[in-house]
Motif scaffolding. Structure first.
Motif, PDB file in Angstrom:
ATOM      1  N   ALA A 400       1.007  -1.165   0.118  1.00 55.75           N
ATOM      2  CA  ALA A 400       0.006   0.559  -0.203  1.00 55.75           C
ATOM      3  C   ALA A 400       0.992   1.081   0.090  1.00 55.75           C
ATOM      4  O   ALA A 400       0.765   2.003  -0.784  1.00 55.75           O
ATOM      5  N   SER A 401       1.987   1.394   0.560  1.00 56.94           N
ATOM      6  CA  SER A 401       3.171   2.393   0.452  1.00 56.94           C
ATOM      7  C   SER A 401       3.151   2.674  -0.603  1.00 56.94           C
ATOM      8  O   SER A 401       3.708   3.888  -1.162  1.00 56.94           O
ATOM      9  N   VAL A 523     -15.507   8.718   0.432  1.00 60.50           N
ATOM     10  CA  VAL A 523     -14.965   9.463   0.687  1.00 60.50           C
ATOM     11  C   VAL A 523     -13.202   8.846   0.313  1.00 60.50           C
ATOM     12  O   VAL A 523     -12.417   9.538   0.326  1.00 60.50           O
ATOM     13  N   GLN A 524     -13.467   7.825   0.315  1.00 62.60           N
ATOM     14  CA  GLN A 524     -12.220   6.911  -0.183  1.00 62.60           C
ATOM     15  C   GLN A 524     -11.875   7.381  -1.827  1.00 62.60           C
ATOM     16  O   GLN A 524     -11.019   8.441  -2.720  1.00 62.60           O
ATOM     17  N   GLN A 572      -4.692   5.321   5.883  1.00 58.94           N
ATOM     18  CA  GLN A 572      -3.380   4.979   5.206  1.00 58.94           C
ATOM     19  C   GLN A 572      -3.227   5.700   4.227  1.00 58.94           C
ATOM     20  O   GLN A 572      -2.056   6.829   4.665  1.00 58.94           O
ATOM     21  N   GLN A 573      -4.023   5.872   2.950  1.00 54.56           N
ATOM     22  CA  GLN A 573      -3.325   6.918   2.160  1.00 54.56           C
ATOM     23  C   GLN A 573      -3.110   8.718   2.496  1.00 54.56           C
ATOM     24  O   GLN A 573      -2.203   9.148   1.962  1.00 54.56           O
ATOM     25  N   ALA A 582       3.020  15.253  -1.125  1.00 58.09           N
ATOM     26  CA  ALA A 582       0.997  15.372  -1.676  1.00 58.09           C
ATOM     27  C   ALA A 582       0.436  15.962  -1.619  1.00 58.09           C
ATOM     28  O   ALA A 582      -0.114  15.508  -0.219  1.00 58.09           O
ATOM     29  N   LYS A 583      -0.538  16.698  -2.545  1.00 52.10           N
ATOM     30  CA  LYS A 583      -1.554  16.757  -1.710  1.00 52.10           C
ATOM     31  C   LYS A 583      -2.978  16.150  -1.601  1.00 52.10           C
ATOM     32  O   LYS A 583      -3.189  15.424  -2.236  1.00 52.10           O
ATOM     33  N   VAL A 584      -3.263  15.970  -0.669  1.00 49.78           N
ATOM     34  CA  VAL A 584      -4.776  14.808  -0.325  1.00 49.78           C
ATOM     35  C   VAL A 584      -6.428  16.351  -0.535  1.00 49.78           C
ATOM     36  O   VAL A 584      -6.007  17.038  -0.176  1.00 49.78           O
TER      37      VAL A 584
END
Length: 602
Positions: A400-401, A523-524, A572-573, A582-584
């Protein structure tokens, strides 16, 4: 980035097709079958006429196996269960897990109920009935006997009247011994014992007290008159099953297949066979040193029936000599630890395959063991699902990372990609070459983000199998209104979760947990930039809504897992993407939903 999104869309649509098939085809089919079964049971309650005796020569689909008994002949209406039980002499069975009786006519196991399992989540509801006499509409039983030849005269079979030599009740501590002596003086002594759950041991001793050698052929059969009321879905096998022979390969045949053609397994000396339902099963383990041929059949003479049987090699007993045979009969619930214990204690080859772990059994079974481990410590399978999800996320954390790091790098490279698109225009070949050079320079793998999702798909389906198949999940409560993790969420948005006094159609049963799952999925999705392509943007926008409707009919345990997994993924993301600078996009995307587009100038 566009290629990466296409991979996500392809994966999502593949899962969507599977869910649509379940929702639009299987669920209506199951409901229709259930209504038909309720109508049939209502008619059965009025049945009072008697049934004719069984026909040992009934023929099934395909060729018969010698003189092996097959099927039942019921030319009149079936009797009720209580009427059938009252017709014959019986020896009672009573253990912590089972209650029932042995029919002395044929020494049949045709009356068994499971004391630890109820029909509904209400502990006051009736306990599960597994076996019933053959005269009933739902006849289901196991029988062991012998096919005689001219030298021996009569031999114990379908209508043999046994007598009780010792023991008035079969319990875990007290076996029962039955006896039968035929007209030529051959004596059969059958000792039946049972453990604390569902394994019966049937030990036969045959003594030849005549002046000549006698020959006979052992057989055993599991037979039922009807298929399960609720048809099986694609995720689980119900019907005929067995592991026969040294190869140890699993044989599975559906009722529909056997209705078309009888199945006969080549001669074997080890193994087991029987009939399995979703949670219950009945199987025979023949003597493991005696060669036998196993058969799965469908009989249509009189009462239609389904039969799994074996026929052993001929046994010859010399004058004054005796021989002994031992069969095992399993009849009960497919509890995972218990089935594994039987496999070890009785040396039954691959008996654990009685539980349908599926193609991903190497994932499914360890996952159940992990969940069972947590359950034994916390006492709640719902909490065990949450803890198992945390472990799965931890195992997949390195992947995932890399996934989120790749997404962060792709976002960071977005301005350069836009420059390349402006530079090369419609020259797609030159654009692809330039982008590949950029990926190489920046050490970015554009498809790295897809591998974690691809690897987690088997994990998702394995968890689905665990929740849907294992009896440990049946009627297992979570908290609040979820009293059965293996059943869908019983609430619905469309009657305000029970506040309004009316029922809603099945397809509108959108409960609280499906809604929670849909919100977490939404949301994801909003964690990432809105795709520039309108079609892709529409798919990503509506996908949570579609999945909310689709998963509303899935087991609540699976929906809880998905909602919790989405929540962990979002957390986690966000952490990983911030770490990579990086911008969420979550809050900007949410704000964009409520912003009105400026009016166009006139």
């Amino acid at each position: 980035m566009e290629n990466n999104r296409n991979y996500f869309i392809a994966i999502a649509l593949s899962v969507l097709i599977v869910l649509a098939w379940q929702f639009l085809y299987m669920n209506p089919r199951m409901e229709a079958q259930q209504r038909a079964e309720e109508a049939r049971q209502a008619l059965q309650g009025d049945a009072s006429q008697t049934a004719s005796p069984e026909s040992p020569g009934a023929q099934g689909t395909g060729k018969s196996s010698g003189n092996l008994p097959g099927g039942t002949a019921a030319t009149q209406a079936p009797v009720t269960r209580d009427q059938a039980l009252a017709r014959s002499q019986r020896v009672q069975i009573e253990t912590p897990a089972l209650i029932g009786s042995i029919n002395l006519n044929g020494a049949r196991f045709d009356d068994l109920k499971l004391r630890e399992y109820h029909e509904t989540v209400d502990d006051k509801s009736p306990i599960i009935t597994l076996f019933s006499p053959s005269e009933t509409a739902d006849g289901y039983f196991t029988e062991l006997g012998y096919i005689p030849n001219a030298s021996i005269g009569a031999a114990p079979s379908i209508n043999t009247q046994w007598t009780v030599a010792s023991g008035d009740k079969l319990t875990q501590q007290t076996p029962v011994t039955l006896s039968y002596t035929n007209e030529k003086g051959v004596t059969f002594t059958r000792t039946i014992s049972i453990d604390d759950h569902y394994m019966l041991t049937v030990a036969d001793r045959i003594e030849n007290k005549t002046g000549a050698a006698v020959t006979l052929t052992p057989y055993g059969r599991v037979i039922r008159n009807t298929k399960p009321a609720t048809p099986a879905v694609w995720v689980i096998h119900e019907g005929f099953i067995g592991v026969m022979g040294e190869s140890g390969s699993l044989s599975e045949n559906t009722y529909a297949n056997i209705e078309k053609e009888q199945y006969t397994h080549e001669k074997a000396t080890t193994g087991w066979f029987g009939i399995t339902d979703k949670y219950w099963a009945a199987s025979i383990v023949p003597p493991q040193t005696l060669p036998y041929v196993a058969r799965f059949s469908h009989f249509t003479t009189g009462q239609a029936s389904y039969q799994a049987d074996y026929k052993g090699d001929d046994l010859t007993i010399q004058p004054g000599q005796s021989t002994e045979l031992k069969n095992l009969v399993f009849a009960g619930a497919k509890e995972v630890p218990l089935i594994s214990r039987y496999e070890t204690d009785f040396a039954i080859p691959q008996f654990n395959r009685l539980i349908d772990w599926g193609w991903f059994y190497f994932i499914t079974k360890p996952m159940f063991q992990l969940m069972d481990f947590f359950f034994r410590h916390v006492g709640n399978f719902g909490v065990a699902i949450l803890l198992t999800t945390v472990v799965i996320k931890a195992l997949f954390f390195p992947l995932a990372s890399k996934q989120y790091a790749s997404m962060a790098n792709m976002k960071r490279m977005q301005p350069k990609m836009e420059e390349l698109k402006a530079k090369h225009g419609d020259d797609r070949m030159a654009l692809q070459q330039a982008m590949m050079a950029l990926y190489k320079e920046e050490k970015i793998n554009p498809i790295a983000g897809c591998w974690p999702i691809l690897l987690q798909i088997p994990v998702f389906f394995a968890l689905y199998k665990v929740i849907y198949v294992t009896i440990e999940m049946r009627h297992a409560p979570f908290f609040g209104w979820i009293q059965d993790l293996s059943a869908p969420d019983p609430t619905s948005l469309f009657n305000l979760f029970g506040l309004l006094p009316y029922d809603v159609p099945h397809f509108l049963m959108i409960g609280v947990w499906p809604l929670i799952m849909g919100v977490t999925m939404f949301v994801q999705m909003k964690m990432n930039p809105t795709p520039p392509d309108p079609t892709q943007a529409m798919i990503f926008t509506w996908m949570p809504v579609v999945f909310t409707f689709m998963l509303s009919s899935f087991p609540a345990g699976l929906v809880i897992y998905w909602a919790w997994n989405n929540t962990l993924s979002v957390t986690q993301q966000a952490i990983i993407m911030k770490r990579h600078g990086a911008k969420v996009e979550l809050f900007d995307n949410l704000k964009g939903l409520f912003k009105r587009k400026p009016a166009e100038s006139k």
